[in-house]
Enzyme design. Structure first.
Site, PDB file in Angstrom:
ATOM      1  N   SER A 297     -19.490   7.648  10.673  1.00  0.00           N
ATOM      2  CA  SER A 297     -19.677   6.256  10.027  1.00  0.00           C
ATOM      3  C   SER A 297     -19.938   6.917   8.591  1.00  0.00           C
ATOM      4  CB  SER A 297     -20.887   5.684  10.503  1.00  0.00           C
ATOM      5  OG  SER A 297     -20.917   4.256   9.956  1.00  0.00           O
TER       6      SER A 297
ATOM      7  N   HIS B  89     -18.247   2.067  18.313  1.00  0.00           N
ATOM      8  CA  HIS B  89     -18.560   2.803  17.127  1.00  0.00           C
ATOM      9  C   HIS B  89     -19.157   4.211  17.373  1.00  0.00           C
ATOM     10  CE1 HIS B  89     -19.094   3.060  13.007  1.00  0.00           C
ATOM     11  NE2 HIS B  89     -20.315   3.149  12.957  1.00  0.00           N
TER      12      HIS B  89
ATOM     13  N   ASP C 154     -13.879  -0.625  17.865  1.00  0.00           N
ATOM     14  CA  ASP C 154     -15.040  -0.170  16.922  1.00  0.00           C
ATOM     15  C   ASP C 154     -14.893  -0.987  15.704  1.00  0.00           C
ATOM     16  OD1 ASP C 154     -16.170   1.767  14.990  1.00  0.00           O
ATOM     17  OD2 ASP C 154     -14.770   3.283  15.612  1.00  0.00           O
TER      18      ASP C 154
END
Length: 299
Positions: free
Chosen positions: A110, A277, A250
């Site tokens: 991320s 995610h 995601d």
């Protein structure tokens, strides 16, 4: 198979401290995999399952970025302190203090994928490879995609979210429950949430300084200092083999990761079909296969 021993501690970072954990042998002959967690303002906890890479002989380094977890907390610092450069410098310092700056691999998840990209674009001599996991290349594209995904939520959920955002009550219980509807679709599809993921979530809740300052109250209401940030400018300068990982569900959608695929010279993508995610938690066996295949391609 028994797990290799882990060592924990802190290293000085100027007048502050960075907490780290090493699992496996840093001198095993294989470059360590250094994990850059998300957020910004998250912690290492949700990435603990990645110690499984040590089963194949790959040392793993976790750390908490400054501002949360076991590292120095600075709740009174303002937005001018919490910069991308601060976290770049902290990473450089950690690599140097652990003695691994001449041979390492980065795994950025991320926000960590964006941070890792900026680091890699400087072409450090010891970097062997980069994994960009579930990360956008541009926060503007991210915001466009968050709007699209949010509009797919039930109308009553959207109504609660909007009402509390307009009222400035995003810390309320109704907002939290409405937010979960998005998280359960696009952040972690395992219900109840795995313990490690929940631990990170609570760490952010206990000290949201960095997350609220740089991001905002949640993944889709981004009003912090990074809301216009992009790493697209530096992607052509990345000179190591790069793996882009995403989940089919995601929040880091294909549109958000496409600039990595278009601009990084040596890059490939793997999509984990049953993940959102955090595929290392949602599809651990498939994730392990993908990661080991990539790591073995580097040596």
């Amino acid at each position: 198979m028994s797990k290799p021993p882990s060592a924990k501690g802190t290293v000085p970072f100027g007048q502050y401290r960075t907490w780290y954990r090493v699992t496996g042998d840093l001198h095993s002959g294989k470059p360590p995999v250094v994990l850059l967690h998300g957020g910004p303002g998250s912690t290492h906890d949700y990435l603990l399952a990645m110690t499984s890479l040590t089963d194949a002989g790959w040392p793993v380094v976790h750390y908490d970025q400054i501002g949360n977890g076991g590292s120095t907390h600075l709740p009174d610092r303002g937005a001018d302190f919490w910069t991308v450069k601060l976290f770049e410098d902290e990473l450089d310092n950690l690599l140097d203090k652990l003695g691994i700056a001449d041979d390492y691999i980065l795994y950025g998840q991320s926000w960590g994928g964006m941070l890792g990209s900026v680091h890699a674009a400087r072409r450090p001599v010891g970097l062997r490879g980069l994994v960009v996991a579930n990360a956008p290349a541009s926060m503007k594209i991210w915001l466009q995609e968050m709007k699209r995904l949010r509009e797919l939520l039930p109308a009553d959920v959207q109504k609660v979210l909007t009402e509390h955002e307009e009222a400035g009550t995003t810390d309320s219980e109704p907002y939290f429950h409405a937010m979960r509807a998005f998280y359960d679709r696009h952040v972690c599809r395992i219900v109840p949430w795995p313990r490690d993921f929940g631990a990170t979530f609570m760490e952010i809740y206990n000290d949201p300084t960095v997350y609220f300052t740089m991001n905002g109250p949640n993944e889709f209401h981004v009003i912090g200092t990074l809301r216009d940030w992009s790493v697209e400018f530096c992607l052509p300068d990345i000179a190591v083999p790069t793996l882009v990982l995403t989940g089919r569900h995601d929040e880091a959608t294909q549109a958000t990761v496409q600039p990595f695929l278009d601009l990084v010279p040596e890059v490939r993508q793997e999509v984990l079909e049953n993940s959102s995610h955090v595929p290392h938690l949602e599809e651990p066996e498939r994730f392990q296969q993908v990661m080991l295949s990539y790591l073995e391609s580097l040596v």
